[in-house]
Each structure stands twice: as structure tokens, then as C-alpha cells.
Scaffold this motif. Structure first.
Motif, PDB file in Angstrom:
ATOM      1  N   PRO A  32       0.817  -1.226   0.000  1.00 48.45           N
ATOM      2  CA  PRO A  32       0.000   0.000   0.000  1.00 48.45           C
ATOM      3  C   PRO A  32       0.845   1.269   0.000  1.00 48.45           C
ATOM      4  O   PRO A  32       0.444   2.283  -0.585  1.00 48.45           O
ATOM      5  N   LEU A  33       2.010   1.223   0.624  1.00 49.12           N
ATOM      6  CA  LEU A  33       2.887   2.397   0.616  1.00 49.12           C
ATOM      7  C   LEU A  33       3.422   2.651  -0.786  1.00 49.12           C
ATOM      8  O   LEU A  33       3.513   3.799  -1.237  1.00 49.12           O
ATOM      9  N   ALA A  35       1.976   1.801  -3.566  1.00 48.43           N
ATOM     10  CA  ALA A  35       0.878   2.291  -4.392  1.00 48.43           C
ATOM     11  C   ALA A  35       0.586   3.761  -4.118  1.00 48.43           C
ATOM     12  O   ALA A  35       0.173   4.502  -5.009  1.00 48.43           O
ATOM     13  N   THR A  36       0.797   4.202  -2.868  1.00 44.80           N
ATOM     14  CA  THR A  36       0.497   5.583  -2.486  1.00 44.80           C
ATOM     15  C   THR A  36       1.636   6.537  -2.809  1.00 44.80           C
ATOM     16  O   THR A  36       1.429   7.615  -3.368  1.00 44.80           O
ATOM     17  N   HIS A  37       2.863   6.136  -2.461  1.00 49.26           N
ATOM     18  CA  HIS A  37       4.013   7.040  -2.581  1.00 49.26           C
ATOM     19  C   HIS A  37       4.855   6.777  -3.822  1.00 49.26           C
ATOM     20  O   HIS A  37       5.747   7.574  -4.138  1.00 49.26           O
ATOM     21  N   VAL A  41       8.800   5.895  -1.888  1.00 46.86           N
ATOM     22  CA  VAL A  41       8.654   5.231  -0.603  1.00 46.86           C
ATOM     23  C   VAL A  41      10.036   4.848  -0.076  1.00 46.86           C
ATOM     24  O   VAL A  41      10.944   4.498  -0.839  1.00 46.86           O
ATOM     25  N   GLN A  45       9.884   3.922   6.013  1.00 50.78           N
ATOM     26  CA  GLN A  45       8.417   3.903   6.039  1.00 50.78           C
ATOM     27  C   GLN A  45       7.887   2.476   6.060  1.00 50.78           C
ATOM     28  O   GLN A  45       6.945   2.150   6.793  1.00 50.78           O
ATOM     29  N   ASP A 110      -6.190  -1.504 -10.502  1.00 49.36           N
ATOM     30  CA  ASP A 110      -5.659  -0.216 -10.045  1.00 49.36           C
ATOM     31  C   ASP A 110      -4.423  -0.427  -9.164  1.00 49.36           C
ATOM     32  O   ASP A 110      -3.430   0.303  -9.280  1.00 49.36           O
ATOM     33  N   ARG A 111      -4.501  -1.435  -8.264  1.00 50.18           N
ATOM     34  CA  ARG A 111      -3.344  -1.733  -7.402  1.00 50.18           C
ATOM     35  C   ARG A 111      -2.158  -2.180  -8.242  1.00 50.18           C
ATOM     36  O   ARG A 111      -1.021  -1.724  -8.033  1.00 50.18           O
ATOM     37  N   ALA A 114      -0.632   0.763 -10.080  1.00 52.01           N
ATOM     38  CA  ALA A 114       0.128   1.663  -9.216  1.00 52.01           C
ATOM     39  C   ALA A 114       1.491   1.079  -8.867  1.00 52.01           C
ATOM     40  O   ALA A 114       2.510   1.783  -8.872  1.00 52.01           O
TER      41      ALA A 114
END
Length: 228
Positions: A32-33, A35-37, A41, A45, A110-111, A114
């Protein structure tokens, strides 16, 4: 030994997490990190998200590139989305079942997108490099040389086939009313759902099948009542 009490007995340490389980845990925290950053990343983190020290990350992975490669491998696995598809109640109306399937598949794609974008941005300089095995275990698959193009294509085809079969299972309760076999309708469903990709290989529906489905729908006309 005589006179030794329980308190004096040496304590056994609880068995530690196996290297493969530790790697899997770190990857799950990193996904998830990532995918977000994206590629920005940091291993710090990831360590915080996993509840471990950053040094533990580097005991499991030689560098961040290796961690990103492992995340890509995990993201491409269809296990999670297959479990979501299998959990859709077959008692629901067909439209609800397919809507739930489409939602799960879109989120999965989508995941994957990313994570792949983050890997591309990072350059993944370690791709194709054979890493030495860790000192305490044989190298897991993710630490070995990257799979060949043929191996990646084969794994992708297996994943697509599994997803197609899961969608076909959602159509199975209406098998007697379907205009096409469930596996062909599942292929058409995926083609419509992901038009910018090619997830069907040789199972892609023909143009005639797609036109017929768009014009007449997936369900064959209901049989006339017996008293008519």
C-alpha cells in the motif's frame, strides 16, 4: 539437576519468523505504501508500517530495488482478487454479482497499475540480477533471477485463466439461460471491463459474439410458458 527450580531452568526462545514469512510480511506492508508514494517510498516507512526495525528490512532484502521487485511479483498474483470473486454470494441477482466482480477486478487492476508504475519510475536496476542466497535459507523465488519473458507470459496466462474461470462460476447459476457458454461470456465480460488491455489471449470473443451480446444481452429469451 537436583535442586533446580523452574525459575532456574533455561528459557527457550520462542521460534522466530521464518525468512520467507518475514519477507512476505514486509511485502504486505510495502504494497500500500508503494501504491500511495510510488518509488519515493523509503525502507524506513516500510519498516514502521511493518512494526520492525529498518535493519530487518535489509536482512530480508539486499536493497529497495529487490523489495520493489518482490512487491511487483506479489501484486501480479491473482490470489486476493480470486478470493474476493469466490466470496460473492451466488444467491445474489446476476447483475449484482457481476457488479461486485467488476468492482473487485477494477480495484485489483488499479493496485497492479500503481505498483508497476512505481517499479517503472524506480528503474528497477536489479531486474534480472541473480542475488546471492541469504545466509539462513535458500533464496526464495523472488530473490532469484527474474523470470524469462516466456515464464512471465505463462504465469500471466495462468492468472488470466483463473480470473476467467472465477467470473464464469458467477455466471453458472444462469447456465440454462445464457446465450453463450459461461467461459465465453466471462471472456467477453473481461474484454469489456478492461478494453485497454489484452487479458484474454486466445480466448478473446469474436466480434460477432460481442456485437450479438451488445445487441441482445447475455441471457437468451425466456422459454414460452407451457400453457401457451
Amino acid at each position: 539437576m537436583d535442586g533446580m527450580t523452574n525459575a532456574d531452568a533455561p528459557r527457550r526462545r520462542a521460534p522466530g519468523m521464518s525468512p520467507e514469512r518475514r519477507r512476505a510480511m514486509i511485502v504486505q506492508a510495502a504494497l500500500p505504501l508503494l501504491a500511495t508514494h510510488g518509488a519515493a517510498v523509503t525502507t524506513a516507512q516500510v519498516a514502521r508500517a511493518a512494526g520492525i526495525g529498518e535493519a530487518t528490512v535489509f536482512r530480508a532484502f539486499p536493497d529497495k530495488d529487490a523489495l520493489i521487485d518482490a512487491c511487483v511479483v506479489e501484486a501480479l498474483r491473482p490470489d486476493s482478487v480470486l478470493a474476493e470473486l469466490a466470496a460473492i454470494p451466488l444467491a445474489q441477482p446476476l447483475g449484482d454479482r457481476l457488479t461486485a466482480a467488476a468492482t473487485a477486478l477494477r480495484a485489483h487492476l488499479d493496485r497492479v497499475g500503481a505498483v508497476l508504475a512505481a517499479a517503472h519510475a524506480a528503474g528497477r536496476p536489479g531486474r534480472g540480477r541473480r542475488e546471492p542466497p541469504p545466509a539462513d535459507a535458500a533464496a526464495p523465488k523472488e530473490r532469484r533471477a527474474a523470470p524469462s519473458a516466456g515464464g512471465r507470459a505463462s504465469a500471466r496466462e495462468e492468472s488470466v485463466a483463473a480470473v476467467r474461470a472465477a467470473v464464469a462460476a458467477l455466471l453458472a447459476p444462469e447456465r440454462d439461460r445464457l446465450r453463450l457458454p459461461a467461459d465465453r461470456l466471462a471472456a467477453a465480460f473481461l474484454a469489456v471491463l478492461v478494453p485497454s488491455r489484452t487479458p484474454l489471449a486466445g480466448a478473446a470473443p469474436t466480434p460477432a459474439e460481442l456485437v450479438d451480446l451488445f445487441l441482445h444481452g447475455a441471457l437468451a429469451p425466456a422459454a414460452p410458458e407451457e400453457d401457451r
